[in-house]
Design a protein around this motif. Structure first.
Motif, short mmCIF file in Angstrom:
data_model
loop_
_atom_site.label_atom_id
_atom_site.label_comp_id
_atom_site.label_asym_id
_atom_site.label_seq_id
_atom_site.Cartn_x
_atom_site.Cartn_y
_atom_site.Cartn_z
N LEU A 58 41.06 -22.96 -49.03
CA LEU A 58 41.62 -21.64 -48.77
C LEU A 58 43.07 -21.72 -48.50
O LEU A 58 43.71 -20.95 -48.65
CB LEU A 58 40.96 -20.67 -48.10
N GLU A 62 46.01 -19.46 -49.75
CA GLU A 62 46.76 -18.58 -48.59
C GLU A 62 48.21 -18.87 -48.76
O GLU A 62 49.03 -17.87 -48.47
CB GLU A 62 46.39 -18.89 -46.88
N SER B 14 36.25 -13.71 -51.39
CA SER B 14 37.20 -14.62 -50.89
C SER B 14 38.75 -13.92 -51.03
O SER B 14 39.41 -14.11 -49.97
CB SER B 14 37.12 -16.07 -51.60
N VAL B 18 41.39 -13.70 -48.18
CA VAL B 18 42.90 -14.03 -48.21
C VAL B 18 43.99 -13.04 -47.97
O VAL B 18 44.77 -13.40 -47.17
CB VAL B 18 43.14 -14.75 -49.56
N SER B 22 47.08 -13.18 -45.26
CA SER B 22 48.07 -13.76 -45.71
C SER B 22 49.01 -12.37 -46.09
O SER B 22 49.99 -12.35 -46.12
CB SER B 22 47.94 -14.47 -47.08
#
Lengths: 306, 180
Positions: A58, A62, B14, B18, B22
């Motif tokens: 991830l 990100e 997912s 994220v 973010s």
């Protein structure tokens, strides 16, 4: 999933399937086992490899998301209170609409350049080699932890227990690193303890985070010597751990804003306002050994970039 | 096909996780961001019922627990979202009895489900932290965070829930789910 078909005969009159207790029990048990494993394990927890795999997978996502949204949002707006946002809006509205878009774009670049210059200044002033990095993800307050992800990992020479700072002062320490990212525990976290030296007296104390960010982000200082009274405005720098891990010495942390002494406690307690604006954290530097070879140029202690 | 659906559901989770770490910090209010993973689980519960939502909640919780920069004891969000999936699923069955067989919940019902789920989810997470001595905040701060989180999640509901519920509805056509 396969659960559906076997559950069809359990349809109730009203058309809603009753959940099977076995599935629920299995899930709850799995959670309990996971928590027990991680709780008992500490640093060598069996969950740690899973965290690393997840981080490897991830982390780049990100990183990409953060760089995708950064020009539009600007990390400087993180955690801003509504009031300051409103002021910002008022200020912006006074500007010409045409000019505004230009200013926003170039201002973003300029502020990044300023931050990088600040980092170079920090490296020379404090005498440490820094691996530059940017903040790409922040833990939500709902998790009650003050952690951020930065876009430098073991490929850049970043390892757990290294100091993270920015041009204003101490930010935190690396607690976990994957190839491309690292997780940083901010000094504001409720479980963070930093050794500090206070003011001209050079007295030692421990700084604990309160778990709050933003305008209210403060640290509590407890002095080792109970006879010493800190005074307001005194600067606090890091004491430095043995071998420079996790904290190197002489990094500014903040200044004393309030001093309390209660008859119940023998020690004096002081409140420290950190120099770093954690609500606008963007470019940071990780203190790495001088001879680190990595995927990026280091800002050297002599101000050079290699 | 079932595997593909599972992969798609996990992909949604997912993406949610994220975005949560973010993108949403840019809009954070006192550091609290909308809990997108929780919203996905609630959407699953409202379209597919408690059992599926509990399983998806477990998976989503694992993502939140393990994705950087998480540093709390793993399994805590998993537990919270399993409970959320189950409770939201039960709310759906109560709604269905009211509106007729397999009826899709109305807007008010969805908002109530989200608010209740958000409150329960963050509370279960906070309580598990108290039990495991993995706190990081005072009880007063926790209450504040829990309430702000409810507001955020409700605010995001009109933007997120219809979309995610439509996706789940597409993946699992309703006539195969609710036979009345």
């Amino acid at each position: 999933m396969g659960l559906r078909r076997s559950g069809l005969d359990r349809e109730r009159r009203d058309g809603v399937r009753r959940p099977r207790l076995s599935v629920l029990a299995a899930l709850l048990l799995a959670c309990a086992v996971l928590m027990a494993l991680d709780y008992r394990g500490g640093q060598s927890s069996p969950v740690e490899p899973a965290r690393r795999v997840m981080g490897e997978a991830l982390g780049p996502v990100e990183s990409a998301t953060a760089s995708g949204v950064r020009p539009f949002a600007g990390l400087s707006e993180l955690f801003r209170s509504r009031d300051s946002l409103r002021d910002e809006v008022d200020r912006l509205e006074q500007e010409n609409a045409d000019l505004r878009s230009k200013v926003a774009a170039s201002g973003f670049d300029r502020s990044r350049l300023e931050q990088l210059e600040g980092l170079t200044r920090a490296a020379t002033t404090w005498g440490y080699a820094l691996a530059p990095a940017r903040v790409i993800a922040l833990g939500p307050s709902q998790s009650f932890k003050r952690t951020v992800t930065i876009d430098a990992g073991t490929d850049a020479g970043v390892r757990p227990d290294q100091t993270v700072l920015c041009s204003d002062g101490l930010v935190g320490r690396v607690i976990r690193a994957t190839r491309t990212t690292a997780t940083v525990l901010l000094i504001l976290d409720g479980e963070s303890v930093v050794g500090g030296r206070i003011g001209v007296s050079r007295e030692l104390g421990f700084l604990r985070g309160r778990g709050e960010v933003g305008e209210a982000g403060r640290l509590d200082l407890e002095l080792v010597d109970h006879a010493v009274t800190p005074s307001e405005g005194d600067a606090v720098v890091s004491w430095g751990s043995e071998g420079g891990a996790p904290y190197v010495e002489r990094i500014p942390i903040g200044r004393v804003t309030e001093v309390y002494s209660s008859p119940r406690e023998t020690a004096k307690r002081a409140v420290i306002e950190p120099y770093v604006d954690f609500s606008a954290l963007d470019v940071v530097g990780v203190v790495v050994p001088d001879d680190t070879e990595g995927d990026r140029s280091l800002v050297r202690a002599d101000g050079g970039v290699r | 096909m079932t595997a593909l659906r599972a992969v798609l559901a996990l992909a949604m989770v997912s993406v949610a996780v994220v975005l949560q770490v973010s993108l949403f910090p840019h809009f954070a209010w006192e550091g609290v961001v909308p809990n997108l993973a929780l919203l996905v689980v609630v959407a699953a519960a409202l379209t597919r019922g408690p059992e599926f939502a509990a399983v998806l909640g477990f998976a989503a919780g694992l993502f939140v627990d393990l994705a950087p920069p998480a540093d709390h004891i793993a399994g805590r969000w998993a537990l919270a979202l399993v409970v959320v999936g189950y409770v939201a699923g039960r709310i759906r069955s109560d709604i269905s009895t009211d509106t007729g067989a397999g009826g899709r919940p109305g807007a008010t019902a969805v908002v109530i489900a989200v608010a209740a789920s958000s409150f329960i989810g963050t509370s279960v997470f906070a309580l598990s932290g108290l039990l495991l001595d993995d706190v990081g905040a005072s009880v007063g701060q926790m209450l504040q965070v829990i309430l702000i989180a409810v507001v955020w999640d409700v605010l995001l509901t009109p933007l997120v829930l219809p979309l995610v519920m439509a996706v789940f509805g597409r993946l699992w056509p309703p006539q195969r789910v609710a036979v009345a």
